[in-house]
Design a protein around this motif. Sequence first.
Motif, PDB file in Angstrom:
ATOM      1  N   HIS A 161      28.304  45.147  25.272  1.00 42.97           N
ATOM      2  CA  HIS A 161      29.559  43.750  25.960  1.00 42.97           C
ATOM      3  C   HIS A 161      29.149  44.064  27.337  1.00 42.97           C
ATOM      4  O   HIS A 161      28.867  44.533  27.962  1.00 42.97           O
ATOM      5  N   ASP A 162      29.862  42.745  27.899  1.00 39.14           N
ATOM      6  CA  ASP A 162      29.569  42.711  29.194  1.00 39.14           C
ATOM      7  C   ASP A 162      30.782  43.863  30.124  1.00 39.14           C
ATOM      8  O   ASP A 162      31.787  43.956  29.693  1.00 39.14           O
ATOM      9  N   ASN A 163      30.200  43.550  31.119  1.00 40.83           N
ATOM     10  CA  ASN A 163      31.121  44.608  32.097  1.00 40.83           C
ATOM     11  C   ASN A 163      31.329  44.057  33.540  1.00 40.83           C
ATOM     12  O   ASN A 163      29.980  44.033  34.114  1.00 40.83           O
ATOM     13  N   PRO A 164      31.709  43.283  33.457  1.00 46.75           N
ATOM     14  CA  PRO A 164      32.592  43.224  35.209  1.00 46.75           C
ATOM     15  C   PRO A 164      32.372  43.794  36.874  1.00 46.75           C
ATOM     16  O   PRO A 164      32.086  43.011  37.946  1.00 46.75           O
ATOM     17  N   ASN A 165      32.590  45.183  35.963  1.00 50.04           N
ATOM     18  CA  ASN A 165      32.179  46.047  36.893  1.00 50.04           C
ATOM     19  C   ASN A 165      30.974  46.427  37.389  1.00 50.04           C
ATOM     20  O   ASN A 165      30.596  47.542  38.405  1.00 50.04           O
ATOM     21  N   LEU A 166      29.718  46.317  36.767  1.00 49.94           N
ATOM     22  CA  LEU A 166      27.998  46.713  37.250  1.00 49.94           C
ATOM     23  C   LEU A 166      26.766  45.131  37.947  1.00 49.94           C
ATOM     24  O   LEU A 166      28.047  44.419  36.969  1.00 49.94           O
ATOM     25  N   PRO A 167      26.644  45.559  38.486  1.00 56.98           N
ATOM     26  CA  PRO A 167      25.852  44.308  38.739  1.00 56.98           C
ATOM     27  C   PRO A 167      25.266  43.638  37.721  1.00 56.98           C
ATOM     28  O   PRO A 167      25.069  43.714  36.803  1.00 56.98           O
TER      29      PRO A 167
END
Length: 385
Positions: A161-167
């Motif tokens: 799952h994509d995560n906008p809070n990770l680099p």
Amino acid sequence: MAQLTTSDLIAIRRHLHEYPELAMQEVNTHQYLLSVIKKFNQANLEIRELKELPTALLVYVHGSDPKRTIGYRTDIDALPVTEQTGLPFSSKNPGVMHACGHDIHMTVALGVLNWFSEHQPKDNLIFFFQPAEESQNGGKVAYEKGVFTGKWRPDEFYGLHDNPNLPTGAIGCRMGTLFAGTTEVNVDLIGKSGHAAYPQDANDMVVAAAQFINQVQTIVSRSVNPIEGGVITFGKLEAGTIRNVIAGRARIEGTIRGLTQKMIEHIVMRLKQVANGVATSYGATVNIEFNQGGYLPVENNEALTKRLIAFAKQDPKTQFIETQPAMTGEDFGYLLSKIPGTMFWLGVDDDSPLHAPTLNPKESAIPKGIQSIIRFLEFRQQATD
């Protein structure tokens, strides 16, 4: 088609982003995915469409010397969100948007599949393009319809799952629960309506509903172990029609979230007890119903997750970040309750959160994610167990 380039992948992602479709309606998405996959080297591929789940798609990659079958799942549906990114490839379907990044998920899956169509894996691989993650629990539906039987049953399952809070391009994971399980709650309180001036002749369900909501707040604060965590949120309350009539009915709608199925079941039990107490105290009928469907906690398999984390930590080209559990839901939890596997995050570095109308994941995460997953799957196939 030879190996997909980064430009090819971005073009695929942007096409998918422009034409999002809601759960179980992903007809054009299905056809587009199929058209792309049919351009791959078909020597070791076997494509399967499903009459019982028409928008789903499975692709079997025959291994050269298989000891196991490894599954990889991507979700393909979008959300009923009106896009506000202003991008030149914004959604062309009004009121529908890939606001959870499933366009990124699909593109990464296609990139990994494309690689293994050109470089035959040792183990068998199954790619599952799953409809209806956001609603209607497509993973559960597929499993219950017998999709994963015979050679089509993976020995282990992976998904991201994509995560906008990770680099951008980072891989995030953890032992245990990655996503909470979710359960919908509907509560109907039935009393007796009447004139506002004569409360003694009525049975006010606004008061009963208020008392129910207040009592429920003590479940998490006083019945749940603070280090385990749980959430109960009521987002909707309906009662009454006019200010001077006592409401004889009220309806409350909300959601439960827990990091383990045991915790969700504990909260369900306590909610039933509170409902019974309010019914007795107010002389009311209180009907409470729960709907979890396939949204079980995403509980990562211990042995497989240890191996994935060990790979990510030692791989010089992968940035690994150990993450905390999230209270958001994901229906991959149902499949992981049936087939051992692991879900992980792919960092996409954006200021907007998932489900926001302004979500704009960094596309540079796509090739990084593809390469990390390819290296992990090749690493996994070297294992003898």
